[in-house]
Design a protein around this motif. Structure first.
Motif, PDB file in Angstrom:
ATOM      1  N   ILE A  92     -13.695 -12.870   0.162  1.00  0.00           N
ATOM      2  CA  ILE A  92     -13.171 -13.513  -1.047  1.00  0.00           C
ATOM      3  C   ILE A  92     -12.610 -12.452  -1.992  1.00  0.00           C
ATOM      4  O   ILE A  92     -11.525 -12.604  -2.572  1.00  0.00           O
ATOM      5  CB  ILE A  92     -14.271 -14.322  -1.749  1.00  0.00           C
ATOM      6  CG1 ILE A  92     -14.702 -15.514  -0.876  1.00  0.00           C
ATOM      7  CG2 ILE A  92     -13.808 -14.812  -3.113  1.00  0.00           C
ATOM      8  CD1 ILE A  92     -13.645 -16.564  -0.687  1.00  0.00           C
ATOM      9  N   ALA A  93     -13.359 -11.344  -2.148  1.00  0.00           N
ATOM     10  CA  ALA A  93     -12.875 -10.252  -2.994  1.00  0.00           C
ATOM     11  C   ALA A  93     -11.600  -9.642  -2.417  1.00  0.00           C
ATOM     12  O   ALA A  93     -10.713  -9.205  -3.163  1.00  0.00           O
ATOM     13  CB  ALA A  93     -13.959  -9.188  -3.151  1.00  0.00           C
ATOM     14  N   HIS A  94     -11.507  -9.611  -1.093  1.00  0.00           N
ATOM     15  CA  HIS A  94     -10.292  -9.123  -0.436  1.00  0.00           C
ATOM     16  C   HIS A  94      -9.098  -9.989  -0.840  1.00  0.00           C
ATOM     17  O   HIS A  94      -8.001  -9.477  -1.096  1.00  0.00           O
ATOM     18  CB  HIS A  94     -10.508  -9.135   1.080  1.00  0.00           C
ATOM     19  CG  HIS A  94      -9.247  -9.042   1.887  1.00  0.00           C
ATOM     20  ND1 HIS A  94      -8.681 -10.159   2.470  1.00  0.00           N
ATOM     21  CD2 HIS A  94      -8.453  -8.007   2.218  1.00  0.00           C
ATOM     22  CE1 HIS A  94      -7.587  -9.793   3.126  1.00  0.00           C
ATOM     23  NE2 HIS A  94      -7.426  -8.503   2.990  1.00  0.00           N
ATOM     24  N   LYS A 127      -8.270  -1.846  -3.129  1.00  0.00           N
ATOM     25  CA  LYS A 127      -7.051  -2.629  -3.365  1.00  0.00           C
ATOM     26  C   LYS A 127      -5.802  -1.785  -3.141  1.00  0.00           C
ATOM     27  O   LYS A 127      -4.853  -2.223  -2.472  1.00  0.00           O
ATOM     28  CB  LYS A 127      -7.066  -3.187  -4.788  1.00  0.00           C
ATOM     29  CG  LYS A 127      -5.830  -3.960  -5.183  1.00  0.00           C
ATOM     30  CD  LYS A 127      -5.944  -4.479  -6.613  1.00  0.00           C
ATOM     31  CE  LYS A 127      -4.687  -5.220  -7.051  1.00  0.00           C
ATOM     32  NZ  LYS A 127      -4.814  -5.779  -8.420  1.00  0.00           N
ATOM     33  N   TYR A 128      -5.801  -0.561  -3.660  1.00  0.00           N
ATOM     34  CA  TYR A 128      -4.611   0.282  -3.556  1.00  0.00           C
ATOM     35  C   TYR A 128      -4.435   0.864  -2.157  1.00  0.00           C
ATOM     36  O   TYR A 128      -3.312   0.935  -1.644  1.00  0.00           O
ATOM     37  CB  TYR A 128      -4.668   1.395  -4.601  1.00  0.00           C
ATOM     38  CG  TYR A 128      -4.603   0.891  -6.029  1.00  0.00           C
ATOM     39  CD1 TYR A 128      -3.822  -0.213  -6.352  1.00  0.00           C
ATOM     40  CD2 TYR A 128      -5.330   1.497  -7.040  1.00  0.00           C
ATOM     41  CE1 TYR A 128      -3.758  -0.693  -7.651  1.00  0.00           C
ATOM     42  CE2 TYR A 128      -5.272   1.027  -8.352  1.00  0.00           C
ATOM     43  CZ  TYR A 128      -4.483  -0.061  -8.649  1.00  0.00           C
ATOM     44  OH  TYR A 128      -4.432  -0.539  -9.934  1.00  0.00           O
ATOM     45  N   SER A 129      -5.513   1.291  -1.522  1.00  0.00           N
ATOM     46  CA  SER A 129      -5.374   1.818  -0.159  1.00  0.00           C
ATOM     47  C   SER A 129      -4.994   0.706   0.810  1.00  0.00           C
ATOM     48  O   SER A 129      -4.225   0.907   1.753  1.00  0.00           O
ATOM     49  CB  SER A 129      -6.662   2.508   0.287  1.00  0.00           C
ATOM     50  OG  SER A 129      -7.712   1.578   0.486  1.00  0.00           O
ATOM     51  N   HIS A 130      -5.511  -0.491   0.552  1.00  0.00           N
ATOM     52  CA  HIS A 130      -5.189  -1.630   1.417  1.00  0.00           C
ATOM     53  C   HIS A 130      -3.725  -2.033   1.252  1.00  0.00           C
ATOM     54  O   HIS A 130      -3.081  -2.470   2.213  1.00  0.00           O
ATOM     55  CB  HIS A 130      -6.105  -2.807   1.082  1.00  0.00           C
ATOM     56  CG  HIS A 130      -6.076  -3.905   2.094  1.00  0.00           C
ATOM     57  ND1 HIS A 130      -6.471  -3.723   3.404  1.00  0.00           N
ATOM     58  CD2 HIS A 130      -5.678  -5.200   2.008  1.00  0.00           C
ATOM     59  CE1 HIS A 130      -6.335  -4.851   4.069  1.00  0.00           C
ATOM     60  NE2 HIS A 130      -5.844  -5.765   3.247  1.00  0.00           N
ATOM     61  N   ARG A 131      -3.199  -1.864   0.054  1.00  0.00           N
ATOM     62  CA  ARG A 131      -1.781  -2.122  -0.165  1.00  0.00           C
ATOM     63  C   ARG A 131      -0.935  -1.176   0.697  1.00  0.00           C
ATOM     64  O   ARG A 131       0.073  -1.588   1.285  1.00  0.00           O
ATOM     65  CB  ARG A 131      -1.459  -1.921  -1.642  1.00  0.00           C
ATOM     66  CG  ARG A 131       0.017  -2.092  -2.005  1.00  0.00           C
ATOM     67  CD  ARG A 131       0.268  -1.581  -3.412  1.00  0.00           C
ATOM     68  NE  ARG A 131      -0.088  -0.171  -3.538  1.00  0.00           N
ATOM     69  CZ  ARG A 131      -0.275   0.455  -4.703  1.00  0.00           C
ATOM     70  NH1 ARG A 131      -0.179  -0.206  -5.826  1.00  0.00           N
ATOM     71  NH2 ARG A 131      -0.584   1.746  -4.722  1.00  0.00           N
TER      72      ARG A 131
END
Length: 372
Positions: A92-94, A127-131
């Motif tokens: 959910i946080a993802h 969040k940023y690395s996943h982007r």
């Protein structure tokens, strides 16, 4: 190994330019699939929280009453199911990190920051690395997680390329792999300097992001201090039984699922001479992980779609996937091999990648070519 279905699953995926564009996929998806529902998003969140609290209540009130032999069965069952539920909460946080929860950035970031901090994942760092991962999927040079090693990396191609090395690698990935990724950039591409999700000056991030990386660390510190105070009150054994063990199950689950979504004997990887965004997104694979799909909001079954449209919420994703799948045709990758068997096969057959060699020059397309 030799059955027709198995050989079809392991057949190399097409790498030529696909006959469709991103716009073709988007046009085919019903418009309502892109709409976010606060009610449905919060329902998913509170469903997970309710089940987590229910499992905790049952474990704390009834497992201690069981005869000792039954406790040896009940505790591992609690650890497993609670860990899987934590994995669902993590997912959910993802979604909040992709802006696929509420449509309000401040609310998405608030919910995601709280959940990920509680689960000891630095929110903005992830969040940023996943982007970056979504922007460079399956690039051997710029992808962000589960980047395959090259044959020239002798640690993987020689030292660990044997039965003992295989078993050690599997055990490490399941137990320590996820936290090693966050702490030391394990399975990631090579960076100059200290690459860590907890280190604000890390080369993973740009200067405009570093203050929020520090804020993510503050969230982790507050969560750790809270757990410390609880353990000081309840005791170390209580902490290990009720949170520690489920937490490590969650970490193992995240490592296995994310690995299986991006690792398969049939998938191609590309260097900068061949890579483009669409072919990178197509080089992912959907998995059917049985009952676990329900716990983690069907994310393993819609991962290919997720790489094209990360803003589609999980409750619309299966509908959108059904529409997109016929357009993708042979470019769509799906494998319903049972999760344990699939993880063993991929760990055994996907040690390193190297390009095909036509005798004149090597291609910029890389394939898994080794079996332990």
């Amino acid at each position: 190994m030799g059955s027709p279905d198995h050989m079809k699953v392991l057949k190399r995926v097409p790498i030529s330019k696909p006959p469709f564009e991103y716009s073709d996929l988007k046009k085919a998806i019903p418009p309502h699939c892109f709409k976010l529902s606060l009610l449905r998003s919060f329902y998913a969140l509170f469903r997970d929280l309710f089940l987590i609290c229910t499992f905790y209540y049952i474990a704390s009130n009834y497992i201690p009453l069981l005869p000792q032999p039954l406790k040896y069965i009940a505790w591992p069952l609690y650890w497993f199911f609670q860990g899987v539920m934590l994995g669902g909460l993590w997912s959910i946080a993802h979604e909040t990190g992709h802006g696929a929860f509420s449509g309000y950035k401040w609310l998405d970031d608030t919910v995601g920051f709280f959940i990920h901090s509680v689960l000891l994942t630095p929110y903005y760092s992830m969040k940023y690395s996943h982007r970056t991962h979504h922007a460079h999927t399956n690039s051997v040079e710029y992808d962000e997680i589960h980047v395959p090693r090259l044959k020239s990396d002798t640690l993987y191609s020689q030292i660990l390329n044997n039965p003992v090395g295989l078993v050690l690698t599997i055990l490490f990935n399941i137990t320590l792999g996820w936290n090693s990724y966050l702490l030391f950039n394990y399975t990631d591409r090579k960076y100059e300097g200290i690459a860590s999700h907890f280190y604000p000056p890390s080369p993973i991030y740009n200067d405009s992001e570093r203050s929020l990386i520090f804020l993510s660390d503050v969230g982790i510190f507050v969560a750790l201090y809270t757990y410390y105070r609880i353990v000081m009150t309840k005791g170390l054994i209580w902490g290990l039984y009720f949170f520690g063990a489920p937490f490590f199950v969650m970490c193992g689950l995240l490592m296995v699922l994310t690995y299986l979504q991006h690792t398969h004997p049939s998938l191609a990887h590309y260097d900068s001479t061949e890579w483009d965004w669409i072919r990178g997104a197509l080089s992912t694979v959907d998995r059917d992980v049985g009952i676990l799909n329900w716990f983690v909001h069907d994310l393993p079954r819609i991962h290919v779609l997720h790489h094209f449209f990360p803003g589609i919420p999980h409750y619309h994703a299966l509908e959108a996937m059904k529409v997109v799948k016929p357009i993708l045709g042979d470019y769509y990758n799906y494998d319903d091999t049972p999760i344990v068997k699939a993880f063993w096969r991929e760990m055994k057959e996907c040690i390193y990648v190297e390009p095909d060699d036509d005798g004149h020059k090597k291609s910029g397309v890389y394939w898994y070519k080794n079996k332990a």
